[in-house]
Design a protein around this motif. Sequence first.
Motif, PDB file in Angstrom:
ATOM      1  N   MET A  87     -50.021 105.953 -47.023  1.00  0.00           N
ATOM      2  CA  MET A  87     -51.167 106.489 -45.976  1.00  0.00           C
ATOM      3  C   MET A  87     -51.957 107.673 -46.542  1.00  0.00           C
ATOM      4  SD  MET A  87     -49.781 106.360 -42.146  1.00  0.00           S
ATOM      5  CE  MET A  87     -48.109 106.091 -42.229  1.00  0.00           C
ATOM      6  N   ALA A  88     -53.092 107.981 -46.125  1.00  0.00           N
ATOM      7  CA  ALA A  88     -53.746 108.896 -46.482  1.00  0.00           C
ATOM      8  C   ALA A  88     -54.389 109.819 -45.469  1.00  0.00           C
ATOM      9  CB  ALA A  88     -55.089 108.535 -47.338  1.00  0.00           C
ATOM     10  N   PRO A  89     -53.529 110.848 -44.814  1.00  0.00           N
ATOM     11  CA  PRO A  89     -53.976 111.588 -43.641  1.00  0.00           C
ATOM     12  C   PRO A  89     -55.120 112.143 -43.899  1.00  0.00           C
ATOM     13  CG  PRO A  89     -51.614 111.883 -44.456  1.00  0.00           C
ATOM     14  CD  PRO A  89     -52.063 111.167 -45.628  1.00  0.00           C
ATOM     15  N   SER A  90     -55.787 112.092 -42.657  1.00  0.00           N
ATOM     16  CA  SER A  90     -57.282 112.654 -42.650  1.00  0.00           C
ATOM     17  C   SER A  90     -57.457 114.048 -42.643  1.00  0.00           C
ATOM     18  CB  SER A  90     -57.995 111.831 -41.461  1.00  0.00           C
ATOM     19  OG  SER A  90     -57.351 112.332 -40.333  1.00  0.00           O
ATOM     20  N   THR A  91     -56.484 114.850 -42.873  1.00  0.00           N
ATOM     21  CA  THR A  91     -56.657 116.235 -42.710  1.00  0.00           C
ATOM     22  C   THR A  91     -57.731 117.118 -43.135  1.00  0.00           C
ATOM     23  OG1 THR A  91     -55.263 116.392 -44.807  1.00  0.00           O
ATOM     24  CG2 THR A  91     -54.078 116.914 -42.774  1.00  0.00           C
ATOM     25  N   GLY A  92     -58.456 116.346 -44.253  1.00  0.00           N
ATOM     26  CA  GLY A  92     -59.715 116.827 -44.702  1.00  0.00           C
ATOM     27  C   GLY A  92     -61.100 116.412 -43.883  1.00  0.00           C
ATOM     28  N   ARG A  93     -61.063 115.504 -42.763  1.00  0.00           N
ATOM     29  CA  ARG A  93     -62.093 115.375 -41.900  1.00  0.00           C
ATOM     30  C   ARG A  93     -61.771 116.269 -40.697  1.00  0.00           C
ATOM     31  NH1 ARG A  93     -62.865 109.026 -41.280  1.00  0.00           N
ATOM     32  NH2 ARG A  93     -60.728 108.798 -41.597  1.00  0.00           N
ATOM     33  N   ASP A  94     -63.060 116.793 -40.187  1.00  0.00           N
ATOM     34  CA  ASP A  94     -62.952 117.858 -39.034  1.00  0.00           C
ATOM     35  C   ASP A  94     -63.838 117.393 -37.993  1.00  0.00           C
ATOM     36  OD1 ASP A  94     -64.964 119.597 -38.548  1.00  0.00           O
ATOM     37  OD2 ASP A  94     -64.431 120.880 -40.437  1.00  0.00           O
ATOM     38  N   LEU A  95     -63.359 117.927 -36.765  1.00  0.00           N
ATOM     39  CA  LEU A  95     -64.199 117.406 -35.701  1.00  0.00           C
ATOM     40  C   LEU A  95     -65.689 117.770 -35.431  1.00  0.00           C
ATOM     41  CD1 LEU A  95     -61.026 118.323 -33.179  1.00  0.00           C
ATOM     42  CD2 LEU A  95     -62.373 115.994 -33.771  1.00  0.00           C
ATOM     43  N   SER A  96     -66.102 118.679 -36.615  1.00  0.00           N
ATOM     44  CA  SER A  96     -67.424 119.037 -36.420  1.00  0.00           C
ATOM     45  C   SER A  96     -68.362 117.936 -36.972  1.00  0.00           C
ATOM     46  CB  SER A  96     -67.876 120.226 -37.376  1.00  0.00           C
ATOM     47  OG  SER A  96     -67.367 119.931 -38.714  1.00  0.00           O
ATOM     48  N   ASP A  97     -67.501 117.059 -37.645  1.00  0.00           N
ATOM     49  CA  ASP A  97     -68.342 115.569 -37.947  1.00  0.00           C
ATOM     50  C   ASP A  97     -68.312 114.532 -36.737  1.00  0.00           C
ATOM     51  OD1 ASP A  97     -68.820 113.095 -38.882  1.00  0.00           O
ATOM     52  OD2 ASP A  97     -67.253 113.023 -40.542  1.00  0.00           O
ATOM     53  N   PRO A  98     -69.380 114.448 -36.248  1.00  0.00           N
ATOM     54  CA  PRO A  98     -69.680 113.825 -35.112  1.00  0.00           C
ATOM     55  C   PRO A  98     -69.407 112.308 -35.193  1.00  0.00           C
ATOM     56  CG  PRO A  98     -71.971 114.366 -36.161  1.00  0.00           C
ATOM     57  CD  PRO A  98     -70.900 114.884 -36.823  1.00  0.00           C
ATOM     58  N   THR A  99     -69.112 111.772 -36.282  1.00  0.00           N
ATOM     59  CA  THR A  99     -68.657 110.335 -36.387  1.00  0.00           C
ATOM     60  C   THR A  99     -67.156 110.334 -36.201  1.00  0.00           C
ATOM     61  OG1 THR A  99     -70.426 109.900 -37.933  1.00  0.00           O
ATOM     62  CG2 THR A  99     -68.561 108.182 -37.815  1.00  0.00           C
ATOM     63  N   PHE A 100     -66.505 111.128 -36.941  1.00  0.00           N
ATOM     64  CA  PHE A 100     -65.100 111.525 -36.909  1.00  0.00           C
ATOM     65  C   PHE A 100     -64.719 111.822 -35.225  1.00  0.00           C
ATOM     66  CE2 PHE A 100     -61.329 114.297 -37.315  1.00  0.00           C
ATOM     67  CZ  PHE A 100     -60.208 113.386 -37.581  1.00  0.00           C
ATOM     68  N   ARG A 101     -65.312 112.715 -34.857  1.00  0.00           N
ATOM     69  CA  ARG A 101     -65.184 113.242 -33.428  1.00  0.00           C
ATOM     70  C   ARG A 101     -65.055 111.965 -32.399  1.00  0.00           C
ATOM     71  NH1 ARG A 101     -66.083 117.946 -29.582  1.00  0.00           N
ATOM     72  NH2 ARG A 101     -65.962 119.294 -31.431  1.00  0.00           N
ATOM     73  N   ALA A 102     -66.230 111.127 -32.682  1.00  0.00           N
ATOM     74  CA  ALA A 102     -66.570 109.834 -31.769  1.00  0.00           C
ATOM     75  C   ALA A 102     -65.464 109.118 -31.943  1.00  0.00           C
ATOM     76  CB  ALA A 102     -67.690 109.355 -31.953  1.00  0.00           C
ATOM     77  N   SER A 103     -64.776 108.763 -33.081  1.00  0.00           N
ATOM     78  CA  SER A 103     -63.696 108.026 -33.434  1.00  0.00           C
ATOM     79  C   SER A 103     -62.351 108.621 -32.798  1.00  0.00           C
ATOM     80  CB  SER A 103     -63.406 107.826 -34.847  1.00  0.00           C
ATOM     81  OG  SER A 103     -64.475 107.500 -35.579  1.00  0.00           O
ATOM     82  N   VAL A 104     -62.232 109.828 -32.746  1.00  0.00           N
ATOM     83  CA  VAL A 104     -60.875 110.409 -32.164  1.00  0.00           C
ATOM     84  C   VAL A 104     -61.076 110.140 -30.637  1.00  0.00           C
ATOM     85  CG1 VAL A 104     -59.717 112.408 -31.840  1.00  0.00           C
ATOM     86  CG2 VAL A 104     -60.598 112.075 -34.053  1.00  0.00           C
ATOM     87  N   ILE A 105     -62.316 110.455 -30.163  1.00  0.00           N
ATOM     88  CA  ILE A 105     -62.395 110.394 -28.599  1.00  0.00           C
ATOM     89  C   ILE A 105     -62.117 108.963 -28.281  1.00  0.00           C
ATOM     90  CG2 ILE A 105     -64.166 110.316 -26.717  1.00  0.00           C
ATOM     91  CD1 ILE A 105     -65.518 112.581 -28.038  1.00  0.00           C
ATOM     92  N   GLU A 106     -62.656 107.854 -29.000  1.00  0.00           N
ATOM     93  CA  GLU A 106     -62.514 106.561 -28.819  1.00  0.00           C
ATOM     94  C   GLU A 106     -61.134 106.257 -28.791  1.00  0.00           C
ATOM     95  OE1 GLU A 106     -65.718 103.733 -29.572  1.00  0.00           O
ATOM     96  OE2 GLU A 106     -64.130 102.511 -30.364  1.00  0.00           O
ATOM     97  N   LEU A 107     -60.386 106.567 -29.935  1.00  0.00           N
ATOM     98  CA  LEU A 107     -58.879 106.203 -29.791  1.00  0.00           C
ATOM     99  C   LEU A 107     -58.256 106.870 -28.709  1.00  0.00           C
ATOM    100  CD1 LEU A 107     -56.527 105.426 -31.785  1.00  0.00           C
ATOM    101  CD2 LEU A 107     -56.279 107.856 -32.406  1.00  0.00           C
ATOM    102  N   CYS A 108     -58.586 108.020 -28.467  1.00  0.00           N
ATOM    103  CA  CYS A 108     -57.779 108.836 -27.292  1.00  0.00           C
ATOM    104  C   CYS A 108     -58.202 107.841 -25.762  1.00  0.00           C
ATOM    105  CB  CYS A 108     -58.322 110.127 -26.815  1.00  0.00           C
ATOM    106  SG  CYS A 108     -57.711 111.268 -28.112  1.00  0.00           S
ATOM    107  N   GLY A 109     -59.330 107.174 -25.660  1.00  0.00           N
ATOM    108  CA  GLY A 109     -59.701 106.336 -24.900  1.00  0.00           C
ATOM    109  C   GLY A 109     -58.851 104.981 -24.971  1.00  0.00           C
ATOM    110  N   ALA A 110     -58.386 104.551 -25.778  1.00  0.00           N
ATOM    111  CA  ALA A 110     -57.550 103.525 -26.291  1.00  0.00           C
ATOM    112  C   ALA A 110     -56.075 103.633 -25.589  1.00  0.00           C
ATOM    113  CB  ALA A 110     -57.530 102.875 -27.353  1.00  0.00           C
ATOM    114  N   LEU A 111     -55.777 104.789 -26.185  1.00  0.00           N
ATOM    115  CA  LEU A 111     -54.348 105.168 -25.911  1.00  0.00           C
ATOM    116  C   LEU A 111     -54.293 105.705 -24.326  1.00  0.00           C
ATOM    117  CD1 LEU A 111     -53.617 107.748 -28.521  1.00  0.00           C
ATOM    118  CD2 LEU A 111     -53.083 105.408 -28.668  1.00  0.00           C
TER     119      LEU A 111
END
Lengths: 229, 229
Positions: free
Chosen positions: A1-25
């Motif tokens: 696995m390659a943890p995504s510690t390098g990506r951050d929430l200022s990236d709108p695509t990454f942020r949208a993905s995290v929001i969507e994941l939280c929506g699924a959970l």
Amino acid sequence: MAPSTGRDLSDPTFRASVIELCGALAYGELVGFFTIVHDAQTAPRLAYRVALAKVASNEFTQYERLVGRIEELGGDPEEAMAPFTASFDEWVRRTPPSSWLEGLMKVYAGNTLASDFYREISAYVDPQTRDLVKEVLQDSGQAEFAAQELRQAIADDPAIAGRLALFGRRLIGEALSQAQRVAADRDAITMLLVDDGSGHGADLAEMTQIFARITQGHTDRMEALGLSA
Amino acid sequence: MAPSTGRDLSDPTFRASVIELCGALAYGELVGFFTIVHDAQTAPRLAYRVALAKVASNEFTQYERLVGRIEELGGDPEEAMAPFTASFDEWVRRTPPSSWLEGLMKVYAGNTLASDFYREISAYVDPQTRDLVKEVLQDSGQAEFAAQELRQAIADDPAIAGRLALFGRRLIGEALSQAQRVAADRDAITMLLVDDGSGHGADLAEMTQIFARITQGHTDRMEALGLSA
């Protein structure tokens, strides 16, 4: 696995993905809440109904925490859940328990599948969401109640094992089928898992491995109950 | 009313009465939890299901606090609830909502009847139990959600008022009938309310007044919704 510690929430695509994941959970927790309460009504004893109500109530608390995180990230909880309602509802609809023990099996398998998925997914989100996902994961240990009852029931009457094993296979089969449907439909979540060229995220082979590990975990747990999976 | 501040928990009869009362309240919360979740499944929107899940989840928290109090007082929660399960279950069974709005009405009427009963009863228990009962009472303000939806629905379509009024009358009628059954059967609770010669507790006339005040409260609330009660 390659943890995504390098990506951050200022990236709108990454942020949208995290929001969507939280929506699924979050929707998963909500479905868990309703399913567990529904199945609790067939419990043979008041103490069991109470124990399941307790499990359900924890699911709702987890739901609220995930919704809180969606809001912190600037998302709309209902919108974030919307893409997943059909898949979760379909899983519930396609796996009706025909007995109290099958209901318990659904609680147990549903919780442990969710836990395994959370564990896998937590590597790909921002640190704060990861901490939340880990906390949510810990709480779901409540499903141990269901495992104990199932082990006891199978020990008392080994003849029920065949039917329960069959139901267990249906639970995992339908779950994988819905998960694959979601993976195919939802770019945002897939983006989170699939290598975007930056070296972060999992690639498609890794995603297949995630499904394989989740299936193996389910198989091991079924065998631990004395069921052939 | 003659508050029972003079009676204390070292009196085993008084202690048994308080334990039994907490058992009745606790089972009421548990029934509320299951009923609300059940009715939430017919909600026309996800937001409503969530709002009701939240109300239900609070009922479960209140249930746990009451069970905690029973244990502090040296009682067994399941034993303390046992005398009341038949009456509560019968109330639920005899008042099936035939629509989403009737389900909401049941949430609303059930919560407010319980609140009124708590308010009346809190005068007769020890100070610590009284504080708990008052706290439990505050939380049940969550049922305001149901009242708002009902008011809106009746404003939008006054034709539904007649049927809802009928259902409201059935809810209170069945509740009083079960309450009277409990009062007739259960010495411990009746002892709490009925004058024992010590000047504490309410006498039988007072008990009738309690029922009358609860009925009046229900009537007022139905009228506030625009329903003839």
